[in-house]
Design a protein around this motif. Sequence first.
Motif, PDB file in Angstrom:
ATOM      1  N   GLY A   4       0.816  -1.358   0.029  1.00 26.51           N
ATOM      2  CA  GLY A   4       0.073  -0.015   0.019  1.00 26.51           C
ATOM      3  C   GLY A   4       0.826   1.524  -0.007  1.00 26.51           C
ATOM      4  N   HIS A   5       2.071   1.284   0.182  1.00 29.92           N
ATOM      5  CA  HIS A   5       3.085   2.290   0.204  1.00 29.92           C
ATOM      6  C   HIS A   5       2.820   3.083  -1.177  1.00 29.92           C
ATOM      7  CE1 HIS A   5       6.550   4.633   1.725  1.00 29.92           C
ATOM      8  NE2 HIS A   5       6.858   4.711   0.229  1.00 29.92           N
ATOM      9  N   VAL A   6       2.726   4.282  -1.087  1.00 25.54           N
ATOM     10  CA  VAL A   6       2.882   5.281  -1.985  1.00 25.54           C
ATOM     11  C   VAL A   6       4.024   6.395  -1.948  1.00 25.54           C
ATOM     12  CG1 VAL A   6       0.303   5.134  -2.584  1.00 25.54           C
ATOM     13  CG2 VAL A   6       1.023   6.918  -1.087  1.00 25.54           C
ATOM     14  N   LEU A   7       4.719   6.772  -3.142  1.00 23.87           N
ATOM     15  CA  LEU A   7       5.821   7.382  -3.060  1.00 23.87           C
ATOM     16  C   LEU A   7       5.343   9.008  -3.017  1.00 23.87           C
ATOM     17  CD1 LEU A   7       7.605   6.280  -6.382  1.00 23.87           C
ATOM     18  CD2 LEU A   7       8.169   5.651  -3.822  1.00 23.87           C
ATOM     19  N   PHE A   8       6.265   9.734  -2.419  1.00 27.72           N
ATOM     20  CA  PHE A   8       6.041  11.269  -2.069  1.00 27.72           C
ATOM     21  C   PHE A   8       6.252  11.851  -3.562  1.00 27.72           C
ATOM     22  CE2 PHE A   8       7.962  14.787   0.585  1.00 27.72           C
ATOM     23  CZ  PHE A   8       6.777  15.592   0.385  1.00 27.72           C
ATOM     24  N   GLU A   9       5.098  12.723  -3.747  1.00 24.60           N
ATOM     25  CA  GLU A   9       5.218  13.253  -5.312  1.00 24.60           C
ATOM     26  C   GLU A   9       5.933  14.550  -5.567  1.00 24.60           C
ATOM     27  OE1 GLU A   9       1.061  13.530  -6.167  1.00 24.60           O
ATOM     28  OE2 GLU A   9       0.683  11.381  -6.055  1.00 24.60           O
TER      29      GLU A   9
END
Length: 205
Positions: free
Chosen positions: A200-205
């Motif tokens: 579920g991890h998402v990257l810093f945009e």
Amino acid sequence: MPPRLVLHEDPVSGNCYKIRLTAAHVDVPLERRAYDILKGETRTSAFLGEVDAGGRIPVLQIGDDFLPESNAACVYLAHGSALIPADRFDHADMLRWMFWEQYSHEPNVATLRFWRRYVGEGALSEAQAALLPAKKAAGRAALAQMDAHLSRADWMAAGRFTLADIALYAYTHVAGEGGFDLAAYPNVQRWLDRVAAQPGHVLFE
């Protein structure tokens, strides 16, 4: 029907990122409304009157209600999920690290990142420039405290991944942008890898 959730944010802010990261881990959709704080977009009469009278972001809009403070928004989103320990001590320990993040970590690590990357040290006011040595020392101390803790544990609280990890990950993983050498904190580096590997991890945009 669940309330409409709108994140009022500046996408470059780690405090805003931690809310997006929490939402991703609990699979809750967020609408996003972006503001540029450097252009004063959170100081307009419309923002001050409708979103937050203090002119600060992030603010999580929940239906017709507005909830400021990033960690409060994370707690709201994660309510009832595995990100918040049920055990009384573990729950309090999670909150301890979240409070510490806002008191000892974010004011130093995040502030230096903002000053260096978005303002420029040459553009700082005299008062801000005078604070640089103290903030650098306090930021290093915060990272060293995390490193010492993570030498004895894989996670910040409860022996598993919780909101404490999300709250501290947001600005720690970009601490290098504030002039901090993360190579000096090997336990923190390994923890960063563990957090980024979570489903579920998402990257810093």
